[in-house]
Enzyme design. Structure first.
Site, PDB file in Angstrom:
ATOM      1  N   GLN A 110      -9.428  13.301  -1.123  1.00  0.00           N
ATOM      2  CA  GLN A 110      -8.653  13.847  -2.225  1.00  0.00           C
ATOM      3  C   GLN A 110      -9.108  15.189  -2.107  1.00  0.00           C
ATOM      4  O   GLN A 110      -9.984  15.582  -1.510  1.00  0.00           O
ATOM      5  CB  GLN A 110      -8.857  13.370  -3.640  1.00  0.00           C
ATOM      6  CG  GLN A 110      -8.588  11.933  -3.975  1.00  0.00           C
ATOM      7  CD  GLN A 110      -8.709  11.556  -5.151  1.00  0.00           C
ATOM      8  OE1 GLN A 110      -8.130  11.881  -6.099  1.00  0.00           O
ATOM      9  NE2 GLN A 110      -9.742  10.545  -5.496  1.00  0.00           N
TER      10      GLN A 110
ATOM     11  N   HIS B 220      -8.605   7.199   2.613  1.00  0.00           N
ATOM     12  CA  HIS B 220      -8.067   8.499   2.378  1.00  0.00           C
ATOM     13  C   HIS B 220      -9.206   9.134   1.264  1.00  0.00           C
ATOM     14  O   HIS B 220     -10.073   8.569   0.953  1.00  0.00           O
ATOM     15  CB  HIS B 220      -6.768   8.135   1.168  1.00  0.00           C
ATOM     16  CG  HIS B 220      -7.180   7.422  -0.072  1.00  0.00           C
ATOM     17  ND1 HIS B 220      -7.609   6.173  -0.037  1.00  0.00           N
ATOM     18  CD2 HIS B 220      -7.161   8.174  -1.127  1.00  0.00           C
ATOM     19  CE1 HIS B 220      -7.786   6.232  -1.566  1.00  0.00           C
ATOM     20  NE2 HIS B 220      -7.510   7.368  -2.052  1.00  0.00           N
TER      21      HIS B 220
ATOM     22  N   CYS C 106       0.719  -1.154  -0.071  1.00  0.00           N
ATOM     23  CA  CYS C 106       0.068   0.148   0.191  1.00  0.00           C
ATOM     24  C   CYS C 106       0.817   1.248  -0.028  1.00  0.00           C
ATOM     25  O   CYS C 106       1.536   1.446   0.927  1.00  0.00           O
ATOM     26  CB  CYS C 106      -0.794  -0.080   1.157  1.00  0.00           C
ATOM     27  SG  CYS C 106      -1.811   1.646   1.409  1.00  0.00           S
TER      28      CYS C 106
ATOM     29  N   HIS D 208      -4.392   0.903   8.104  1.00  0.00           N
ATOM     30  CA  HIS D 208      -4.739   0.595   6.662  1.00  0.00           C
ATOM     31  C   HIS D 208      -6.161  -0.014   6.644  1.00  0.00           C
ATOM     32  O   HIS D 208      -6.937   0.395   5.640  1.00  0.00           O
ATOM     33  CB  HIS D 208      -3.738  -0.411   6.172  1.00  0.00           C
ATOM     34  CG  HIS D 208      -4.002  -1.067   4.705  1.00  0.00           C
ATOM     35  ND1 HIS D 208      -3.429  -0.203   3.807  1.00  0.00           N
ATOM     36  CD2 HIS D 208      -4.816  -1.973   4.468  1.00  0.00           C
ATOM     37  CE1 HIS D 208      -3.988  -0.705   2.584  1.00  0.00           C
ATOM     38  NE2 HIS D 208      -4.842  -1.884   2.989  1.00  0.00           N
TER      39      HIS D 208
ATOM     40  N   HIS E 239      -6.729   1.576   1.593  1.00  0.00           N
ATOM     41  CA  HIS E 239      -6.365   2.594   2.447  1.00  0.00           C
ATOM     42  C   HIS E 239      -7.485   4.090   2.693  1.00  0.00           C
ATOM     43  O   HIS E 239      -7.515   4.447   1.700  1.00  0.00           O
ATOM     44  CB  HIS E 239      -4.905   2.886   2.433  1.00  0.00           C
ATOM     45  CG  HIS E 239      -4.197   3.481   3.764  1.00  0.00           C
ATOM     46  ND1 HIS E 239      -3.217   2.974   4.256  1.00  0.00           N
ATOM     47  CD2 HIS E 239      -4.413   4.716   4.365  1.00  0.00           C
ATOM     48  CE1 HIS E 239      -2.718   3.662   5.369  1.00  0.00           C
ATOM     49  NE2 HIS E 239      -3.612   4.731   5.433  1.00  0.00           N
TER      50      HIS E 239
ATOM     51  N   ASN F 119     -13.974   9.608  -1.561  1.00  0.00           N
ATOM     52  CA  ASN F 119     -14.605   8.496  -2.168  1.00  0.00           C
ATOM     53  C   ASN F 119     -14.506   7.116  -1.373  1.00  0.00           C
ATOM     54  O   ASN F 119     -13.108   6.729  -1.204  1.00  0.00           O
ATOM     55  CB  ASN F 119     -14.037   8.227  -3.863  1.00  0.00           C
ATOM     56  CG  ASN F 119     -14.186   9.280  -4.626  1.00  0.00           C
ATOM     57  OD1 ASN F 119     -15.336  10.186  -4.538  1.00  0.00           O
ATOM     58  ND2 ASN F 119     -13.624   9.512  -5.498  1.00  0.00           N
TER      59      ASN F 119
ATOM     60  N   CYS G  74       0.461   3.563   3.427  1.00  0.00           N
ATOM     61  CA  CYS G  74       0.770   3.190   4.752  1.00  0.00           C
ATOM     62  C   CYS G  74       2.080   3.862   4.922  1.00  0.00           C
ATOM     63  O   CYS G  74       2.840   4.131   3.995  1.00  0.00           O
ATOM     64  CB  CYS G  74       1.015   1.557   4.647  1.00  0.00           C
ATOM     65  SG  CYS G  74      -0.670   0.672   4.964  1.00  0.00           S
TER      66      CYS G  74
HETATM   67 ZN    ZN Z   1      -2.353   1.310   3.719  1.00  0.00          ZN
END
Ligand code: ZN
Length: 353
Positions: A171, A169, A70, A116, A167, A156, A73
């Site tokens: 934007q 997150h 990932c 994660h 993971h 999203n 991470c």
């Molecule tokens: Zn990750």
């Protein structure tokens, strides 16, 4: 909150947002990265008047990597990721595969946590507040870039939405123009102000919704409802009760209360379809006033805009997604199978006890 800015090996900016004021973030990106080459161009559709970002370099982007590779991470030992440090609270960096770049704007990635396997709904209130502060700081910083007219923070969530990294997150897109949806709102705002002798349309809508049957939750400083003409099966709009044009305008009381309210909404979203259902895919979209001139919207000033968050899912029932098919994609007319009053009722039923 402590903020530390650094550069990745290919020159992109990365910023750590730490809860602890004594956090030290000195790790260096040791990856042999070539400088990024981005070729994003904005084309305007003459017939529709909207714009399309053509970004061919995005075809090579990371697509569903295994969890042990990932890129979001922290870096651990010789496993080097986008984040040079071996831990972080919240981190923001320039997207390696941006849809907008250079004079055409900027795209950033916001990692909500180093965990994660978490999702936003799993964050502590303290951590969610740090994300809010990072969104606010990025809005401020990006608004100062010469080409930027509008800053859009969003998340999203879920493979069904097209998320290519598991993971947690979000934007941030900084556009060099006012987006079509914001322009539509500004036009409605201008028309209503003119027709009503000065009334603010956002205030009118919020007051009407709060007196009606589609309220989902209400706190001292925030209110959430399913809109009268919801486009999506489950769609919630979250407003601060005191109208402000952007995240920078939120006062300390609204900021302090936000995590509790937003985490509760996200947790309810995961319960809509009942036990045993995979997590609800969603889009969470912050609407903020543009920073560019508003000359096209006569009589409207920046402070007329109301910051709000629109949260919606494309899942309409267990195992079934709402697709943007002929009417939606071909004509921009949404067909919604879930009555907004029923959606609001369901979102109240699944409140945390
Ligand atoms: Zn990750």
């Amino acid at each position: 909150m402590k903020k530390t800015s650094t550069r990745l090996a290919d020159g992109r900016e990365l910023i750590y947002y730490d809860l602890r004021d004594d956090a030290v973030r000195g790790a260096v990106d040791r990856r042999p990265l070539e400088p990024t080459v981005t070729s994003s161009a904005i084309r305007r559709d003459e017939l529709l008047g909207d714009r399309v970002a053509v970004a061919s370099h995005r075809q090579g982007r990371t697509y569903h990597p295994p969890a042990d590779e990932c890129p979001l991470c922290p870096s651990r030992g010789e496993r080097l990721s986008e984040i040079p440090d071996s831990s972080y609270d919240v981190v923001v960096f320039e997207n390696r595969f941006p849809s907008l770049a250079g004079d055409s704007g900027r795209c950033e990635v916001v990692c909500f946590t180093s965990d994660h396997d978490a999702s936003f709904a799993d964050l502590s209130e303290e951590q969610a507040r740090l994300v809010l502060d990072a969104w606010t700081d990025r809005t401020s910083e990006l608004s100062h870039l010469p080409s930027v007219e509008q800053v859009f923070c969003f998340e999203n969530r879920g493979a069904e939405i097209g998320v290519t990294l598991g993971h947690p997150h979000g934007q941030i897109y900084a556009y060099p123009f006012i987006t079509p949806r914001t322009a539509l709102m500004l036009r409605s705002l201008a028309a209503h102000k003119e027709a009503s002798g000065g009334e603010n349309l956002f205030d009118a809508v919020l007051a009407r919704e709060l007196a009606g049957e589609r309220v989902v939750l209400e706190s001292a400083h925030w209110a959430a409802f399913v809109p009268y003409a919801a486009h999506w099966p489950y769609e919630v709009h979250l407003y601060p009760k005191r109208r402000v044009p952007d995240l920078l305008g939120l006062d300390e009381a609204a900021r302090t209360e936000f995590p509790q309210v937003y985490l509760e909404l996200l947790r309810r979203f995961d319960r809509i379809f009942g036990e045993g259902e995979p997590p609800t895919p969603y889009i969470a979209a912050w609407h903020q006033a543009p920073f560019g001139p508003l000359a096209d919207f006569e009589g409207v000033v920046r402070d007329d805009f109301a910051l709000h968050l629109e949260l919606f899912t494309i899942r309409r029932t267990s195992g079934k997604l709402k697709f943007l098919a002929g009417s939606e994609s071909g004509m921009s007319v949404f067909i919604n199978d879930v009555p907004p009053e029923r959606a609001a009722e369901r979102l109240r039923e699944v409140a945390s006890s």
